[in-house]
Design an enzyme around this catalytic site. Structure first.
Site, PDB file in Angstrom:
ATOM      1  N   GLY A 165       0.821  -1.203   0.000  1.00 39.56           N
ATOM      2  CA  GLY A 165       0.000   0.000   0.000  1.00 39.56           C
ATOM      3  C   GLY A 165       0.855   1.253   0.000  1.00 39.56           C
ATOM      4  O   GLY A 165       1.912   1.295   0.623  1.00 39.56           O
TER       5      GLY A 165
ATOM      6  N   THR B  34       4.790   2.014   6.472  1.00 42.36           N
ATOM      7  CA  THR B  34       3.392   1.607   6.511  1.00 42.36           C
ATOM      8  C   THR B  34       2.654   2.539   7.447  1.00 42.36           C
ATOM      9  O   THR B  34       3.188   2.925   8.496  1.00 42.36           O
ATOM     10  CB  THR B  34       3.186   0.156   6.995  1.00 42.36           C
ATOM     11  OG1 THR B  34       1.786  -0.102   7.164  1.00 42.36           O
ATOM     12  CG2 THR B  34       3.886  -0.126   8.303  1.00 42.36           C
TER      13      THR B  34
ATOM     14  N   ASP C 147       0.274   1.603   9.183  1.00 42.08           N
ATOM     15  CA  ASP C 147      -0.160   0.783  10.319  1.00 42.08           C
ATOM     16  C   ASP C 147       0.865   0.715  11.449  1.00 42.08           C
ATOM     17  O   ASP C 147       0.530   0.291  12.551  1.00 42.08           O
ATOM     18  CB  ASP C 147      -0.473  -0.634   9.858  1.00 42.08           C
ATOM     19  CG  ASP C 147      -1.689  -0.702   8.957  1.00 42.08           C
ATOM     20  OD1 ASP C 147      -2.578   0.157   9.098  1.00 42.08           O
ATOM     21  OD2 ASP C 147      -1.756  -1.611   8.103  1.00 42.08           O
TER      22      ASP C 147
ATOM     23  N   ARG D 265     -26.136  11.757  18.646  1.00 44.16           N
ATOM     24  CA  ARG D 265     -26.044  10.402  18.102  1.00 44.16           C
ATOM     25  C   ARG D 265     -24.630   9.851  18.318  1.00 44.16           C
ATOM     26  O   ARG D 265     -23.683  10.609  18.524  1.00 44.16           O
ATOM     27  CB  ARG D 265     -26.365  10.390  16.606  1.00 44.16           C
ATOM     28  CG  ARG D 265     -25.401  11.187  15.746  1.00 44.16           C
ATOM     29  CD  ARG D 265     -25.552  10.845  14.255  1.00 44.16           C
ATOM     30  NE  ARG D 265     -26.842  11.182  13.721  1.00 44.16           N
ATOM     31  CZ  ARG D 265     -27.058  12.045  12.716  1.00 44.16           C
ATOM     32  NH1 ARG D 265     -26.023  12.682  12.174  1.00 44.16           N
ATOM     33  NH2 ARG D 265     -28.262  12.273  12.267  1.00 44.16           N
TER      34      ARG D 265
ATOM     35  N   GLY E 239      -6.004  -0.695  10.175  1.00 44.31           N
ATOM     36  CA  GLY E 239      -5.292  -1.466  11.185  1.00 44.31           C
ATOM     37  C   GLY E 239      -5.762  -2.904  11.139  1.00 44.31           C
ATOM     38  O   GLY E 239      -6.718  -3.272  11.820  1.00 44.31           O
TER      39      GLY E 239
ATOM     40  N   ARG F 120     -24.256   6.252  13.598  1.00 39.98           N
ATOM     41  CA  ARG F 120     -23.788   6.359  12.208  1.00 39.98           C
ATOM     42  C   ARG F 120     -22.313   5.981  12.124  1.00 39.98           C
ATOM     43  O   ARG F 120     -21.588   6.025  13.126  1.00 39.98           O
ATOM     44  CB  ARG F 120     -23.981   7.790  11.682  1.00 39.98           C
ATOM     45  CG  ARG F 120     -25.424   8.259  11.654  1.00 39.98           C
ATOM     46  CD  ARG F 120     -26.196   7.610  10.516  1.00 39.98           C
ATOM     47  NE  ARG F 120     -27.565   8.124  10.449  1.00 39.98           N
ATOM     48  CZ  ARG F 120     -27.918   9.206   9.761  1.00 39.98           C
ATOM     49  NH1 ARG F 120     -27.006   9.885   9.087  1.00 39.98           N
ATOM     50  NH2 ARG F 120     -29.174   9.594   9.739  1.00 39.98           N
TER      51      ARG F 120
ATOM     52  N   ARG G 284      -4.223   7.263   3.801  1.00 42.22           N
ATOM     53  CA  ARG G 284      -2.989   6.985   3.062  1.00 42.22           C
ATOM     54  C   ARG G 284      -2.531   8.165   2.222  1.00 42.22           C
ATOM     55  O   ARG G 284      -1.353   8.264   1.883  1.00 42.22           O
ATOM     56  CB  ARG G 284      -3.214   5.818   2.089  1.00 42.22           C
ATOM     57  CG  ARG G 284      -3.390   4.474   2.723  1.00 42.22           C
ATOM     58  CD  ARG G 284      -3.300   3.404   1.646  1.00 42.22           C
ATOM     59  NE  ARG G 284      -3.501   2.078   2.188  1.00 42.22           N
ATOM     60  CZ  ARG G 284      -2.579   1.369   2.819  1.00 42.22           C
ATOM     61  NH1 ARG G 284      -1.377   1.890   3.003  1.00 42.22           N
ATOM     62  NH2 ARG G 284      -2.845   0.158   3.279  1.00 42.22           N
TER      63      ARG G 284
END
Length: 341
Positions: free
Chosen positions: A10, A125, A127, A162, A170, A265, A274
């Site tokens: 990615g 990355t 992540d 809400r 992740g 929601r 990214r």
């Protein structure tokens, strides 16, 4: 010496900063010659080699993505993958390869190193889950983007009373969820390392409504309920055997609405995390990694990855990066427990 540069997996902010640092120092200090490998390991298989010189990297420091392109191609998936990579490098007189990527890309680099191909790894990355390094570039930018989104969602949640569930990336590690959730003042943070109890989540949500504050729930895409399994869009696998994630946020919002009777929601940040301009830290770290990767090639110390340890950039075996995932320590997650609910 001619060196190939490859970006795999990615995309993430900072890749161009790393490419720029590699080429500029390699050419101007060490007199190296560079080529780019297009579209990750796919280019290494199919001969996608392009020139890469100083003019090619001018002006790319603040740009997101990668000028070389990327893919999730796995050259180890076919029987002749290693041979094809070796032939591509030989056909273009490439003496060594700098592979910039996450766990999958670096895992391939480690395997190719075992086959005698001269490779140096650079960890990236969003992540932040590459083993062997304290941090990867791309992560800081992703956290900043997610935090800003959470900040904006607070006002909408409170205006409409809400629950808003924010799904962040992740797969195996909850670093983005934990960092952005704490920084954004989320009321619930759910990570892959810690299976969650839906009833407890709903209890925390209802407690927030009692004091007239609308709750924000941050959930990593790989988070899993105690009674259930990982929520996925479909069961198709990529070249590295990963399913396509995303879906837990929508599932959780429905559960919260059904169990509490209050509207919920979902916002899925997805690839927004990214893209775009890298943060100052990611530019700084990517540049440091790139500079050290070039030095490592010149020293002919192959089969290693550059890594951040404390404030130092060091060299660690590629096998260390390929050995597993760097996950959130349960003690670190528990440290922030006072803020949850």
């Amino acid at each position: 010496m001619r060196v190939g540069v490859l970006t795999g997996g990615g995309d993430c902010p900072g890749l161009n900063a790393a490419i720029r640092a590699i080429v500029r120092k390699g050419v101007e200090v060490h007199g190296l010659d560079f080529v780019g490998v297009r579209d990750g390991w796919r280019g290494a298989l199919d001969g996608g080699i392009v020139p890469l010189d100083v003019p090619a990297v001018r002006g790319i420091l603040p740009r997101g993505g990668t000028i070389l392109g990327s893919s999730r191609t796995n050259p180890l998936a076919g029987e002749d993958g290693v041979r094809r990579v070796r032939e591509t490098l030989a056909d273009h007189d490439v003496d060594a390869l700098i592979a910039i990527g996450g766990e999958d890309t670096l895992g391939v680099a480690a395997a190719l190193s075992d086959e005698g191909i001269d490779v140096v790894g650079v960890p990236k990355t969003i992540d932040n889950d590459v083993a062997g390094t304290d941090s990867t570039f791309g992560f800081d930018t992703a956290v900043n983007i997610a935090t800003e989104a959470i900040d904006r969602l607070h006002t909408t949640a409170e205006s409409h009373t809400r629950t808003l569930v924010v799904e962040v990336m992740g797969r195996h590690a909850g670093w983005i969820a934990l960092y952005s959730g704490i920084a954004g003042g989320a009321n619930v943070i759910l990570i892959p390392e810690q299976p969650f109890d839906v009833d407890q989540v709903c209890g925390w949500v209802e407690n927030r409504f009692k004091i007239r504050y609308a709750p924000i729930v941050v959930v990593a895409e790989g988070a899993v309920p105690k009674e259930g399994q990982m929520v996925v869009k479909d069961s198709a696998l990529d070249a590295f055997g990963h399913v396509r994630l995303s879906g837990v946020g929508e599932w959780l919002a429905r559960e919260i609405a059904d169990r509490t009777g209050k509207e919920a929601r979902t916002t899925v940040l997805g690839h927004i995390q990214r893209g775009g301009t890298p943060s100052a830290f990611d530019r700084w770290l990517a540049t440091r990694f790139g500079l050290r990767a070039v030095d490592t090639v010149v020293d002919r110390e192959f089969g290693v990855m550059v890594a951040l340890r404390g404030t130092d950039v060091v060299r660690v075996p590629l096998a260390e990066a390929a050995a597993g995932i760097r996950t959130v320590d349960p003690a670190l997650y528990a440290e922030f427990g006072v803020f949850f609910g």
